[in-house]
Structures are given as structure tokens and as C-alpha cells.
Design an enzyme around this catalytic site. Structure first.
Site, short mmCIF file in Angstrom:
data_model
loop_
_atom_site.label_atom_id
_atom_site.label_comp_id
_atom_site.label_asym_id
_atom_site.label_seq_id
_atom_site.Cartn_x
_atom_site.Cartn_y
_atom_site.Cartn_z
N CYS A 2 0.85 -1.18 0.00
CA CYS A 2 0.00 0.00 0.00
C CYS A 2 0.89 1.24 0.00
O CYS A 2 2.12 1.14 0.12
CB CYS A 2 -0.92 0.02 1.21
SG CYS A 2 -2.06 -1.39 1.30
N ALA A 51 -5.69 -4.33 -1.86
CA ALA A 51 -6.46 -5.28 -1.06
C ALA A 51 -5.83 -6.65 -1.12
O ALA A 51 -5.75 -7.27 -2.18
CB ALA A 51 -7.90 -5.34 -1.56
N VAL A 52 -5.35 -7.14 0.03
CA VAL A 52 -4.72 -8.46 0.11
C VAL A 52 -5.37 -9.32 1.17
O VAL A 52 -5.72 -10.48 0.92
CB VAL A 52 -3.20 -8.32 0.40
CG1 VAL A 52 -2.58 -9.68 0.64
CG2 VAL A 52 -2.51 -7.63 -0.77
N GLY A 76 1.76 -2.67 5.44
CA GLY A 76 2.49 -3.83 5.95
C GLY A 76 1.59 -5.03 6.19
O GLY A 76 0.43 -5.08 5.76
N GLU A 77 2.13 -6.02 6.87
CA GLU A 77 1.39 -7.20 7.30
C GLU A 77 1.83 -7.53 8.73
O GLU A 77 3.02 -7.59 9.01
CB GLU A 77 1.66 -8.43 6.42
CG GLU A 77 1.44 -8.23 4.94
CD GLU A 77 2.67 -7.71 4.26
OE1 GLU A 77 3.78 -8.18 4.54
OE2 GLU A 77 2.53 -6.79 3.44
N ASP A 97 -5.38 -6.82 9.57
CA ASP A 97 -4.28 -7.16 10.48
C ASP A 97 -3.69 -5.92 11.15
O ASP A 97 -3.16 -5.98 12.25
CB ASP A 97 -3.19 -7.92 9.73
CG ASP A 97 -2.72 -7.20 8.48
OD1 ASP A 97 -3.52 -7.09 7.53
OD2 ASP A 97 -1.57 -6.72 8.44
N LEU A 249 8.88 -15.28 -7.05
CA LEU A 249 9.97 -14.95 -7.96
C LEU A 249 11.01 -16.06 -7.84
O LEU A 249 11.53 -16.30 -6.76
CB LEU A 249 10.58 -13.60 -7.59
CG LEU A 249 9.64 -12.39 -7.71
CD1 LEU A 249 10.36 -11.13 -7.26
CD2 LEU A 249 9.13 -12.22 -9.13
N GLY A 357 13.42 -14.15 -2.23
CA GLY A 357 14.47 -14.66 -1.35
C GLY A 357 15.41 -13.62 -0.80
O GLY A 357 16.49 -13.96 -0.28
#
Length: 551
Positions: A2, A51-52, A76-77, A97, A249, A357
Site C-alpha cells: 500500500c 487489497a490483500v 504492511g502485514e 491485520d 519470484l 528470497g
């Protein structure tokens, strides 16, 4: 991913400034909201929503019925927010969250809140009762934030470009934009006119320290290899929270292959029905493309190969540098492939959440120059130094190139529990061994059959190198392209032209020119050029090091 944007204490009508926020609209293509904070003068918050997790209530600025005096924008998450809810007895009003940040702050203050967040984040929280503004950012700076602070004016944005031109709101024209330091929270007070004054700066978490929050991470056992496997697996699993399709990825190197394998394994265990998508990018003959195809076949993913020509690669350089807000050589080189594959994912698929990674080379001593470290302790110091500046280089690269196309990236190697445990292991065990970098990480997964064995032991191949063939490296393509575009006299005078980080090659001069066109006078956004340590070469390409070897 976001985008957040906020200003406090502007002497200019905020309605004339919000257009600056449009420069980060790409970070949140699903919804937009901007609000002037009621009964507070000269305060404005804007939010671009991707939107996740919570499609309905994730739009911000966030306010709760039970805490109406608190306003928050957040990118963030936060993982295991339900565990925090149970621990403290919070009553959640949404499925977002990020809501847990407001409850934690209300319960114990801003430093307490930040210390209890398992996740990645950048936030601005306003308490209208206390007339305080709080800004915070996660430990490694996985989620970006920039600040502009001067003479009562405070502005915060996910990317620096959203703050350009706002210095005119201050009485001091020399004010400039700086990245907000990771692992910190800052407190500002607001006077009756809305002017902001810095009150306190706190570092709430040091790299390598065990987090203070309760966790669902697996208990440690006597086996180092078992702990490494369990903690990395848990780091991947917690990051699968999403209501949008997930992809990876995949370069075919150790780091992305392990992450992808753990994503596939956990997705099956969690009952995710669709095939995980994998995306590899490179030019014809790319060593990464070949290796990634092998891993994808082994794991049974829905695999996409995204090829680009030399012409397409060099033509993207200007857009990439604007996207990055960075002119570091290795960062730009590596960003081109990631920028182009992210563009493909956005335009050709409905995948939104992307695993990567990043962080493994810094944490696990994966760069080839670690072979030349004078001692285990020196290697440990260098590893921690790299982790401390990741937000200016690799983490910045993966954030910007994916966010530019409305994607959200997740990096499990930078999980708090995993990194703190890995750094607690004897430095001698973390060094390259038998001529192989990241030997400890590789050996931990040796008998797990998660990925093909030759991929598990594949030598380090930098992303900026692996996108090209063995016969013609990407850095050679770029150097040929820029050679006629920078004359020898300009390069000779570079130390006089550019006092900060003067370029020493035509490639770096060309990148610097492109950067200065967009962001004049801001070379300090990177502290220095990334260079391999304990090495004779000045070029950051791994293919220039004596330890380099192909598959």
C-alpha cells in the site's frame, strides 16, 4: 503493498498539496482515500490501498468506534494478530491485520506496540487527545517510509517522490527528505496550530535480538539444522495470509528455490487448491532461466518464463532508476529484471502476493567475497552491517520494483525469529565452508528433497548476472550501451561535478545522470556504492570475483 502519505503543520492549504500523493498511487491500485483530520488544523492523511487480506475494511485512514481519537495509516502485514488479540483480550472491529497496532498502542504506548508486532510495517498514528503523532518502521525496513521534518512541518510518505516539492511549506528551503530509520519509532507533539515538534526517538528492536512478543514459532531443539529448517518453514507459512493469488519470484538460485519449495509445501498442507505460480526472468541463454525451469518442473508449479531483449533491458534503465530513487550500480543492474518480470505479473496474471528470497545473502553470508573474510568474527560483523543497510539496497529494490506494478512482496528470510536465531549461531559455523558459500543453510536442507540437489548446491549467481548468458553478461551489455553516451572528459571531472559519491565509471556516471534528472541534489539517499569487500575488483558483479563459477 500500500501507499501512505501524511502531512502535519503545513502553512499552505492542505487541499493544494494532496496531489503529491498521486506519485505513489501505483502502490495501492484498489482504492484511495484522503482525509483532513477533524478539529486539528493543517493535518491530512492519504492512503492508497492494495487489497490483500481485508478487502472491505482495509481502507484507511483507520479509525475504530471504540477508539475514535486514534487515526492511522499503515503499510504492511502483521502476523498472528489473532494471537495478540487472545493474549490481551482485544475486541477487533475489522478483519484488518493492522487494527492490532491501535489496540496495542492504546494498551501500552507506542514503543510497547512496536515491540509486539510480528511482521513488516510502516505506520503513522495520530492521537488527537494527546495531540501526538507517531511514526514507526519495521526492523529491516521491508516496508518503506520517508520523512520531511523542518520548522514545525512533518510529512511522511512511502516513497520519497511523494514528498518532492513539499519543502516550500517550510520556512527553511534547505529542508530535505530522509529515509525513516528501520526499527525505530518517533514521537511528535502538535501545538494548537498543528505544528509538529519532535519529542522522542526510540529504537524498539535491534537486529539479532529475540523479539519480545509471543510467537507461534516452533520450539528450539539441540539440532541447529532442525532449527534452521523449522524456523524458515514457519516464516514462510505465516506469510501465506492472503485473499489474493500467491506467486514466487524464482531465479533458480538457492534462496528463491528454498522459499518457493516451502511455499508449495505449506500451500498444499493448508488446502490451497490452485497451483502456485513461479516467475523467472532473463535474456536468451540466461543461466537463471535454465535453473528456475528445473526447480519449477521438480515442484510442479505453474511456471512463467519472462524473456527480455538487451534493447528492452537498457531502455528500461531510466524508468527503473526513477522507480528505485537510487543510482547504486548493482541495485540498478539487478532491478531491471525484477522490474520487467513484475510488469509481466501485473499485466498478464491476477497474482498479487509475491514471495522472494531477499535477505539470505546478507544473513547467511552468501556473497562470494565472504570467502576472503579474515576471520569468522569479521564475517559476522560484515553480515550484520549488510543487514543494517538492506533497506537502502536489496530490500529497497524488491519493494520498489514490485510495488511499481501493484504487487506485494514477502521476504521470509528476514523473519524476526529466523534472523535472530541464525545470528546466534557460532560465527565459525556460518562462514563459507569447503569453498561453498551459505554452507550451513544448504546442509540444513540436504536430506529434505525439497529442491533438486544440484540446485541446493548451486554456486552463488547474482540476480544481475543470472539474467544473462554465460557468454555475454548483463553488466557487459550495459557498459557497451553507456560507453558512447558518456564522454571521457565528463568522467574525468566527475569528482568535481558530483561531490557526494562521485561516479568512477561510465556506467555509474550514466546512472547518476538519470538519477539527477529526477532527483537533483539528493545523492545522499544512498550512503555509498555497494562494493564487494575483501576483494581486488571494483565491479560489484559476482562474475568478476575469482571464486565465481558457473553451474
Amino acid at each position: 503493498m500500500c501507499g501512505i502519505w501524511a502531512i502535519f503543520g503545513s502553512e499552505v492549504n492542505v487541499s493544494t498539496l494532496w496531489h503529491n500523493s498521486l506519485k505513489i498511487a501505483h502502490r495501492g491500485p484498489d482504492a484511495f482515500r484522503i482525509e483532513n483530520v477533524n478539529h486539528l488544523k493543517n493535518c491530512c492523511m492519504a492512503f492508497y490501498h492494495l487489497a490483500v487480506v481485508d478487502d472491505t475494511f482495509g481502507i484507511q485512514p483507520m479509525r475504530l468506534h471504540s477508539l475514535p481519537h486514534l487515526w492511522m495509516i499503515y503499510n504492511g502485514e502483521i502476523y498472528y494478530q489473532k494471537l495478540i488479540q487472545q493474549q490481551f483480550g482485544f475486541d477487533f472491529e475489522t478483519n484488518s491485520d493492522g487494527e492490532v497496532i491501535l489496540h496495542l498502542y492504546n494498551h501500552g504506548g507506542i514503543e510497547f506496540a512496536a515491540q509486539h508486532l510480528d511482521g513488516v510495517f510502516a505506520f503513522v498514528l495520530l492521537d488527537t487527545l494527546k495531540r501526538k503523532v507517531y511514526v514507526g518502521r519495521d526492523t529491516f525496513g521491508v516496508r518503506p517510509a520517508f520523512c520531511l521534518v523542518e520548522d514545525g512541518f512533518l510529512a511522511v510518505c512511502s516513497e520519497a517522490k511523494g514528498l518532492l516539492g513539499l519543502a516550500q511549506c517550510s520556512n527553511d528551503q534547505s529542508v530535505d527528505i530522509q529515509p525513516f530509520p528501520p526499527g525505530h519509532v518517533e514521537t511528535y507533539s502538535l501545538d494548537q496550530g498543528g505544528k509538529a515538534k519532535l519529542e522522542e526517538v526510540k529504537r524498539f528492536h535491534q537486529i539479532g535480538d529475540m523479539p519480545k512478543y509471543k510467537t507461534m514459532a516452533p520450539a528450539l531443539v539441540d539440532s541447529i539444522s532442525t532449527n534452521i529448517r523449522n524456523l524458515l518453514d514457519a516464516a514462510v507459512k505465516k506469510r501465506l495470509m492472503a485473499n489474493r493469488p500467491i506467486g514466487c519470484l524464482l531465479s533458480g538460485g538457492l534462496d528463491s528455490s528454498l522459499v518457493t519449495a516451502l511455499v508449495v509445501k505449506n500451500a498444499k498442507e493448508m488446502g490451497i487448491k490452485y497451483k502456485i505460480r513461479t516467475f523467472a526472468t532473463g535474456m536468451p541463454g540466461s543461466t537463471d532461466i535454465k535453473a528456475a525451469r528445473k526447480v519449477a518442473d521438480f515442484l510442479g508449479t505453474e511456471h512463467h518464463e519472462v524473456f527480455f531483449s538487451e534493447k528492452e533491458g537498457v531502455q528500461a534503465l531510466g524508468d527503473v532508476i526513477t522507480c528505485l530513487e537510487n543510482y547504486d550500480i548493482i541495485t540498478v543492474r539487478a532491478a531491471v529484471g525484477m522490474y520487467l518480470v513484475s510488469k509481466y505479473i501485473s499485466e498478464k496474471t491476477d497474482t498479487v502476493v509475491i514471495f522472494s528470497g531477499e535477505g539470505a545473502d546478507e544473513l547467511c553470508q552468501g556473497y562470494m567475497y565472504f570467502h576472503n573474510a579474515p576471520s569468522a568474527d569479521d564475517a559476522d560483523v560484515e553480515s550484520r552491517r549488510l543487514l543494517d543497510v538492506l533497506y537502502r539496497y536489496d530490500v529497497l529494490r524488491v519493494d520498489r520494483t514490485t510495488a511499481r506494478w501493484g504487487l506485494e512482496v514477502r521476504v521470509p528470510f528476514l523473519d524476526h525469529q529466523f534472523t535472530s536465531y541464525y545470528l546466534s549461531i557460532d560465527p565459525k559455523l556460518r562462514q563459507p565452508k569447503d569453498g561453498i558459500e551459505k554452507h550451513l543453510l544448504r546442509s540444513a536442507f540436504e536430506n529434505e528433497r525439497l529442491i533438486p540437489n544440484d540446485i541446493l548446491w548451486r554456486p552463488k549467481e547474482g540476480f544481475s548476472d543470472g539474467v544473462s548468458s554465460e557468454k555475454r553478461s548483463w553488466h557487459c551489455v550495459i557498459k557497451e550501451f553507456v560507453a558512447p553516451r558518456v564522454n571521457d572528459e565528463d568522467l574525468k571531472n566527475a569528482p568535481k561535478t558530483f561531490l557526494c559519491n562521485p561516479p568512477s565509471s561510465k556506467e555509474s556516471y550514466f546512472f547518476r545522470q538519470l538519477f539527477e534528472d529526477q532527483f537533483p541534489g539528493r545523492p545522499f539517499w544512498i550512503p555509498y556504492y555497494w562494493r564487494p569487500k575483501w576483494s581486488q575488483t571494483e565491479d560489484p558483479s559476482a562474475r568478476m570475483l575469482k571464486h565465481y563459477k558457473y553451474m
